[in-house]
Design an enzyme around this catalytic site. Structure first.
Site, PDB file in Angstrom:
ATOM      1  N   CYS A   2     -12.068  11.925   5.921  1.00 51.29           N
ATOM      2  CA  CYS A   2     -12.864  12.978   6.539  1.00 51.29           C
ATOM      3  C   CYS A   2     -14.161  12.377   7.045  1.00 51.29           C
ATOM      4  O   CYS A   2     -14.764  11.528   6.393  1.00 51.29           O
ATOM      5  CB  CYS A   2     -13.191  14.134   5.608  1.00 51.29           C
ATOM      6  SG  CYS A   2     -11.759  14.977   4.978  1.00 51.29           S
ATOM      7  N   ARG A  27     -11.448   8.128  10.202  1.00 49.09           N
ATOM      8  CA  ARG A  27     -11.551   8.533   8.801  1.00 49.09           C
ATOM      9  C   ARG A  27     -10.598   9.683   8.465  1.00 49.09           C
ATOM     10  O   ARG A  27     -10.386  10.008   7.282  1.00 49.09           O
ATOM     11  CB  ARG A  27     -12.974   8.987   8.494  1.00 49.09           C
ATOM     12  CG  ARG A  27     -14.014   7.911   8.667  1.00 49.09           C
ATOM     13  CD  ARG A  27     -15.373   8.452   8.317  1.00 49.09           C
ATOM     14  NE  ARG A  27     -15.440   8.801   6.917  1.00 49.09           N
ATOM     15  CZ  ARG A  27     -15.860   7.981   5.963  1.00 49.09           C
ATOM     16  NH1 ARG A  27     -16.261   6.779   6.263  1.00 49.09           N
ATOM     17  NH2 ARG A  27     -15.881   8.375   4.714  1.00 49.09           N
ATOM     18  N   TRP A  74      -9.002  14.875   6.967  1.00 45.14           N
ATOM     19  CA  TRP A  74      -7.766  14.345   6.385  1.00 45.14           C
ATOM     20  C   TRP A  74      -7.440  15.292   5.241  1.00 45.14           C
ATOM     21  O   TRP A  74      -8.163  15.339   4.241  1.00 45.14           O
ATOM     22  CB  TRP A  74      -7.979  12.921   5.874  1.00 45.14           C
ATOM     23  CG  TRP A  74      -6.711  12.283   5.378  1.00 45.14           C
ATOM     24  CD1 TRP A  74      -5.796  11.596   6.114  1.00 45.14           C
ATOM     25  CD2 TRP A  74      -6.211  12.281   4.036  1.00 45.14           C
ATOM     26  NE1 TRP A  74      -4.759  11.168   5.315  1.00 45.14           N
ATOM     27  CE2 TRP A  74      -4.994  11.582   4.037  1.00 45.14           C
ATOM     28  CE3 TRP A  74      -6.675  12.816   2.836  1.00 45.14           C
ATOM     29  CZ2 TRP A  74      -4.230  11.383   2.887  1.00 45.14           C
ATOM     30  CZ3 TRP A  74      -5.910  12.627   1.689  1.00 45.14           C
ATOM     31  CH2 TRP A  74      -4.714  11.915   1.724  1.00 45.14           C
ATOM     32  N   ASN A 100     -16.538  16.462   2.548  1.00 45.68           N
ATOM     33  CA  ASN A 100     -15.631  15.329   2.351  1.00 45.68           C
ATOM     34  C   ASN A 100     -15.566  15.108   0.850  1.00 45.68           C
ATOM     35  O   ASN A 100     -16.600  14.913   0.219  1.00 45.68           O
ATOM     36  CB  ASN A 100     -16.221  14.101   3.079  1.00 45.68           C
ATOM     37  CG  ASN A 100     -15.496  12.807   2.742  1.00 45.68           C
ATOM     38  OD1 ASN A 100     -14.386  12.827   2.237  1.00 45.68           O
ATOM     39  ND2 ASN A 100     -16.127  11.698   3.043  1.00 45.68           N
ATOM     40  N   GLY A 101     -14.377  15.159   0.276  1.00 46.15           N
ATOM     41  CA  GLY A 101     -14.249  14.997  -1.175  1.00 46.15           C
ATOM     42  C   GLY A 101     -13.260  16.013  -1.715  1.00 46.15           C
ATOM     43  O   GLY A 101     -12.517  16.638  -0.955  1.00 46.15           O
ATOM     44  N   GLU A 490       2.214  -7.812   2.377  1.00 38.98           N
ATOM     45  CA  GLU A 490       1.339  -7.377   3.466  1.00 38.98           C
ATOM     46  C   GLU A 490       2.148  -7.109   4.742  1.00 38.98           C
ATOM     47  O   GLU A 490       1.914  -6.121   5.447  1.00 38.98           O
ATOM     48  CB  GLU A 490       0.246  -8.429   3.701  1.00 38.98           C
ATOM     49  CG  GLU A 490      -0.719  -8.151   4.824  1.00 38.98           C
ATOM     50  CD  GLU A 490      -1.526  -6.868   4.684  1.00 38.98           C
ATOM     51  OE1 GLU A 490      -1.477  -6.220   3.631  1.00 38.98           O
ATOM     52  OE2 GLU A 490      -2.177  -6.488   5.663  1.00 38.98           O
ATOM     53  N   LYS A 494       2.283  -3.471   6.539  1.00 40.37           N
ATOM     54  CA  LYS A 494       1.951  -3.253   7.959  1.00 40.37           C
ATOM     55  C   LYS A 494       3.112  -2.566   8.654  1.00 40.37           C
ATOM     56  O   LYS A 494       2.914  -1.645   9.435  1.00 40.37           O
ATOM     57  CB  LYS A 494       1.652  -4.571   8.690  1.00 40.37           C
ATOM     58  CG  LYS A 494       0.368  -5.285   8.399  1.00 40.37           C
ATOM     59  CD  LYS A 494      -0.879  -4.618   8.883  1.00 40.37           C
ATOM     60  CE  LYS A 494      -1.456  -3.735   7.814  1.00 40.37           C
ATOM     61  NZ  LYS A 494      -2.433  -4.312   6.946  1.00 40.37           N
ATOM     62  N   GLU A 497       3.478   1.107   7.513  1.00 37.51           N
ATOM     63  CA  GLU A 497       2.310   1.919   7.834  1.00 37.51           C
ATOM     64  C   GLU A 497       2.271   2.362   9.296  1.00 37.51           C
ATOM     65  O   GLU A 497       1.950   3.506   9.587  1.00 37.51           O
ATOM     66  CB  GLU A 497       1.097   1.038   7.528  1.00 37.51           C
ATOM     67  CG  GLU A 497      -0.222   1.682   7.582  1.00 37.51           C
ATOM     68  CD  GLU A 497      -1.319   0.686   7.180  1.00 37.51           C
ATOM     69  OE1 GLU A 497      -2.359   1.139   6.773  1.00 37.51           O
ATOM     70  OE2 GLU A 497      -1.130  -0.545   7.300  1.00 37.51           O
ATOM     71  N   HIS A 513      18.415 -10.674  -7.763  1.00 34.84           N
ATOM     72  CA  HIS A 513      18.261  -9.750  -8.896  1.00 34.84           C
ATOM     73  C   HIS A 513      18.322  -8.293  -8.460  1.00 34.84           C
ATOM     74  O   HIS A 513      17.842  -7.418  -9.178  1.00 34.84           O
ATOM     75  CB  HIS A 513      16.954 -10.055  -9.633  1.00 34.84           C
ATOM     76  CG  HIS A 513      16.901 -11.453 -10.153  1.00 34.84           C
ATOM     77  ND1 HIS A 513      17.636 -11.848 -11.255  1.00 34.84           N
ATOM     78  CD2 HIS A 513      16.270 -12.556  -9.706  1.00 34.84           C
ATOM     79  CE1 HIS A 513      17.427 -13.137 -11.473  1.00 34.84           C
ATOM     80  NE2 HIS A 513      16.607 -13.597 -10.533  1.00 34.84           N
ATOM     81  N   LYS A 612      -8.437   5.774   7.535  1.00 32.66           N
ATOM     82  CA  LYS A 612      -8.918   4.416   7.337  1.00 32.66           C
ATOM     83  C   LYS A 612      -9.580   4.224   5.980  1.00 32.66           C
ATOM     84  O   LYS A 612      -9.346   3.247   5.291  1.00 32.66           O
ATOM     85  CB  LYS A 612      -9.906   4.090   8.460  1.00 32.66           C
ATOM     86  CG  LYS A 612     -10.519   2.707   8.392  1.00 32.66           C
ATOM     87  CD  LYS A 612      -9.529   1.662   8.808  1.00 32.66           C
ATOM     88  CE  LYS A 612     -10.092   0.259   8.793  1.00 32.66           C
ATOM     89  NZ  LYS A 612      -9.013  -0.740   8.735  1.00 32.66           N
TER      90      LYS A 612
HETATM   91  O1  M6R Z   1     -11.563  -0.228   2.860  1.00 34.70           O
HETATM   92  P1  M6R Z   1     -10.648  -0.888   1.887  1.00 34.70           P
HETATM   93  O2  M6R Z   1     -10.470  -2.346   2.151  1.00 34.70           O
HETATM   94  O3  M6R Z   1     -11.076  -0.637   0.453  1.00 34.70           O
HETATM   95  O4  M6R Z   1      -9.259  -0.181   2.066  1.00 34.70           O
HETATM   96  C1  M6R Z   1      -8.214  -0.440   1.187  1.00 34.70           C
HETATM   97  C2  M6R Z   1      -6.910   0.139   1.684  1.00 34.70           C
HETATM   98  O5  M6R Z   1      -7.001   1.520   1.801  1.00 34.70           O
HETATM   99  C3  M6R Z   1      -6.498  -0.440   3.040  1.00 34.70           C
HETATM  100  O6  M6R Z   1      -6.406  -1.821   2.999  1.00 34.70           O
HETATM  101  C4  M6R Z   1      -5.135   0.136   3.471  1.00 34.70           C
HETATM  102  O7  M6R Z   1      -4.140  -0.296   2.619  1.00 34.70           O
HETATM  103  C5  M6R Z   1      -4.852  -0.274   4.916  1.00 34.70           C
HETATM  104  N1  M6R Z   1      -4.574   0.888   5.707  1.00 34.70           N
HETATM  105  C6  M6R Z   1      -3.693  -1.194   5.041  1.00 34.70           C
HETATM  106  O8  M6R Z   1      -3.491  -1.581   6.350  1.00 34.70           O
END
Ligand code: M6R
Length: 617
Positions: A2, A27, A74, A100-101, A490, A494, A497, A513, A612
């Site tokens: 948010c 955000r 969000w 926000n919260g 990772e 990606k 996501e 396994h 984000k």
């Molecule tokens: O701002 P941060 O680095 O603490 O964020 C951590 C995760 O939320 C962030 O890396 C998230 O996993 C990404 N969207 C991955 O691409």
């Protein structure tokens, strides 16, 4: 999660609020809204969808007034529809609030207010807070309306459990904004004859360079000419530290790139250079990290490192473990910040604790940091956002200086975080077992990385062709061993996501396994196979996949003429020290996800259901 922007001044609030809000859209982006006050009273407009949908609405029916609040959401409580979008109004319809919260005890308060005759129009926790402030305002006796509103906010915040960053206005007090924070970021922007509140400085850079970061349990009062910050539980105005924003115009703009994610992937050579600029000493063959705030004696005493983070930042910590153990011979552990904060994790004396976060606002990472501080550990941050909560609450740390990362998928922050671990490993290693010549070799390898990444970026068109071939896969398996296991995680993160293709990351050795049961022609395996000590073992895993008709994309270094015959596709990366190879290996995987997402028509920078900065639990 948010984004909030509030404005009071002499200019028309709506264009400023919407422009600034647009910079916070990363955000949260499921709905947005704006409230302003003018001669006709309070005007609230809100819309599900993106900020562009709100823009269409306000273009048809503009809001006027020189004071206003705005929000991009969000969703936590209540689906993403027009009604649940912020701002929310109280029972009188005169108070508008953005939040926000999460208000944990909102159901209890809602029930009590209903008994007093309040009716609610939404399913959100935030509307309950607006009503609670309104309830205390109606009961208040202070002759000064501003004081009455402030007192009502204090009483309401005293009653709620949970987290908030809020801004609110009252129709009868058209020259006054109130803000408050607990757990969700809020920053005050100071202009000439105008003031701002925002969730993050990115919203403010175009309007002012002077900011004050609000701390938890603080209230801010804003008029166009004055601002005050007071503790939540006292009426005493605090002395404030005004900070100067380091804002580079254009740094948060797309430029010639179609997406922020691609721009940020291409910024990685610069991100690495920025991470080690001024931090390398050639004479001492070591790193200089003054921000750690540790004396050489304290650095020598460290015998364990522990890191917490979430998502991509956690994968960086996992690569960091390998780097620290290899270069400094210090054992390192990591944990999901969200798990660490609630478990009784024994930390030994002389443990150095790291919280790693691009935004510096991730609530779980912040929770982990606070838990470690409570236990008395020296806590450091590795953050990108200067002045963020994690950076402020740490005892020291290393800033990434990677520039704004806007794409929801983290890319340049990852290589930056791993580079910083390399510097920490070098520094601690040189205080222990690493010789000067080994230190120099490491520095040389680090300095080569930006050019090596440029070489990989030059293969973007080739990677797109590979992406075209596999974009309709049912699922994808990413595999790697040792320090490349986090790269497999990772790569899978990606892919999931931004393309919504199911993907899993595994150590290649785990294949037999259970994972091998998933292998079939429409489930490609991406095997990270650098020409290192485990090269042959990885090739064995590839053979096993091929024997079961699985397709394989290998990620490797030049040097094995047979690998192209064995695999369906091969992507080559330049070779560096085994310890740093993961920094290069991640780049083609970022590009593979990016191109796949574009081919599938996904919203690359704003993938569904995500935001984000994760500032709620
Ligand atoms: O701002 P941060 O680095 O603490 O964020 C951590 C995760 O939320 C962030 O890396 C998230 O996993 C990404 N969207 C991955 O691409």
């Amino acid at each position: 999660m948010c984004g909030i922007v509030a404005y009071i001044g002499e200019r028309d609030a709506q264009p400023i609020l919407l422009d600034a809000l647009g910079r916070l859209e990363y955000r949260g982006y499921d709905s947005s809204g704006i409230a302003t006050i003018n001669g006709a009273g309070l005007q609230v407009k809100k819309k599900s969808g993106r900020i562009k949908d709100l823009l269409e609405l306000v273009e048809r029916k503009p809001s006027t007034g020189t004071i206003g609040i705005s929000h991009t959401r969000w969703a936590t409580h209540g689906e993403a529809n027009d009604a649940n979008a912020h701002p929310h109004v109280d029972q009188s319809g005169k108070i508008a609030l953005v939040h926000n919260g999460v208000i944990d005890n909102y159901q209890t308060i809602k029930r009590l207010l209903r008994e007093k005759g309040h009716t609610f129009c939404t399913k959100t926790d935030s509307e309950v807070l607006a009503h609670l402030v309104g309830y205390y305002y109606e009961k208040g006796h202070e002759p000064d309306y501003r004081e009455r509103l402030e007192s009502a906010l204090r009483q309401a915040l005293n009653e709620i459990q949970g987290t908030y960053g809020i801004a609110l206005i009252h129709e009868d007090i058209p020259d006054f904004i109130l803000g408050a924070r607990r757990g969700s970021p809020l920053v005050l922007g100071i202009g000439n004859g105008e003031q701002f509140l925002a969730s993050d400085t990115l919203a403010l850079g175009a309007y002012t360079k002077k900011v004050v970061y609000l701390q938890d349990f603080q209230i801010a009062t804003l008029t166009k000419d004055e601002f005050h910050v007071k503790p939540l539980f006292s009426n005493k105005t605090m002395k404030l530290k005004i900070q100067k924003l380091d804002y580079e115009p254009g740094s948060a703009e797309l430029g010639d790139f179609p997406h922020f994610m691609l721009k940020e992937i291409f910024e990685q050579p610069t991100a690495i250079k920025n991470a080690f600029r001024g931090r390398i000493s050639i004479e001492e063959a070591s790193a200089k990290l003054g921000g750690l705030n540790l004396t050489p004696e304290q650095l020598r005493e460290i015998d364990r490192i522990f890191a917490v983070a979430c998502g991509t930042a956690l994968h960086a910590a996992m690569v960091g473990e390998n780097i620290i153990e290899n270069l400094a011979n210090i054992p390192m552990e990591w944990d999901y910040a969200s798990e660490f904060r609630y478990r009784n994790c024994p930390l030994e004396r002389n443990t150095l604790f790291f919280a790693i976060s691009q935004s510096g606002e991730t609530i779980d990472t912040l929770g982990g940091l606070r838990e470690a501080k409570r236990k008395g550990f020296r806590c450091l941050g590795i953050c990108n956002n200067v002045g963020s909560t994690i950076a402020r609450e740490s005892d020291g740390g290393v800033y990434m200086h990677a520039g704004p990362e806007i794409g929801v998928a983290a890319t340049k922050s990852f290589v930056s975080q791993v580079t910083i671990f390399s510097l920490i490993g070098l520094l601690l290693g040189r205080m222990r077992y690493l010789s000067a010549s080994a230190g120099q070799k490491i520095i040389h390898a680090l300095e080569e990385l930006p050019n090596q990444i440029e070489t990989i970026l030059g293969q973007s068109a080739k990677i797109r062709k590979v992406a075209e071939k596999y974009a309709n896969s049912k699922s994808m398996l990413f595999m790697g061993r040792q320090a490349n296991y986090p790269i497999a995680l990772e790569g899978a993160l990606k892919m999931k996501e931004i393309t919504y293709i199911h993907a899993e990351g595994y150590p290649s050795s785990e294949l037999k396994h259970g994972v091998i049961a998933l292998v079939e022609p429409n489930v490609p395996s991406i095997v990270i196979t650098p020409r290192d000590t485990l090269y042959e073992k990885n090739v064995n895993s590839i053979e096993e996949i091929k024997a079961r008709n699985g397709s394989v994309i290998a990620l490797t270094n030049e040097g094995d003429p047979d690998i192209e015959n064995l695999c369906d596709d091969v992507l080559y990366v330049p070779k560096t020290l085994e310890t740093f190879q993961p920094i290069l290996n991640v780049v083609p995987l970022q590009l593979l996800s990016y191109h796949t997402a574009v081919i599938l028509g996904r919203d690359v920078d704003k993938p569904r259901n995500l935001a984000k900065s994760v500032t709620v639990e």
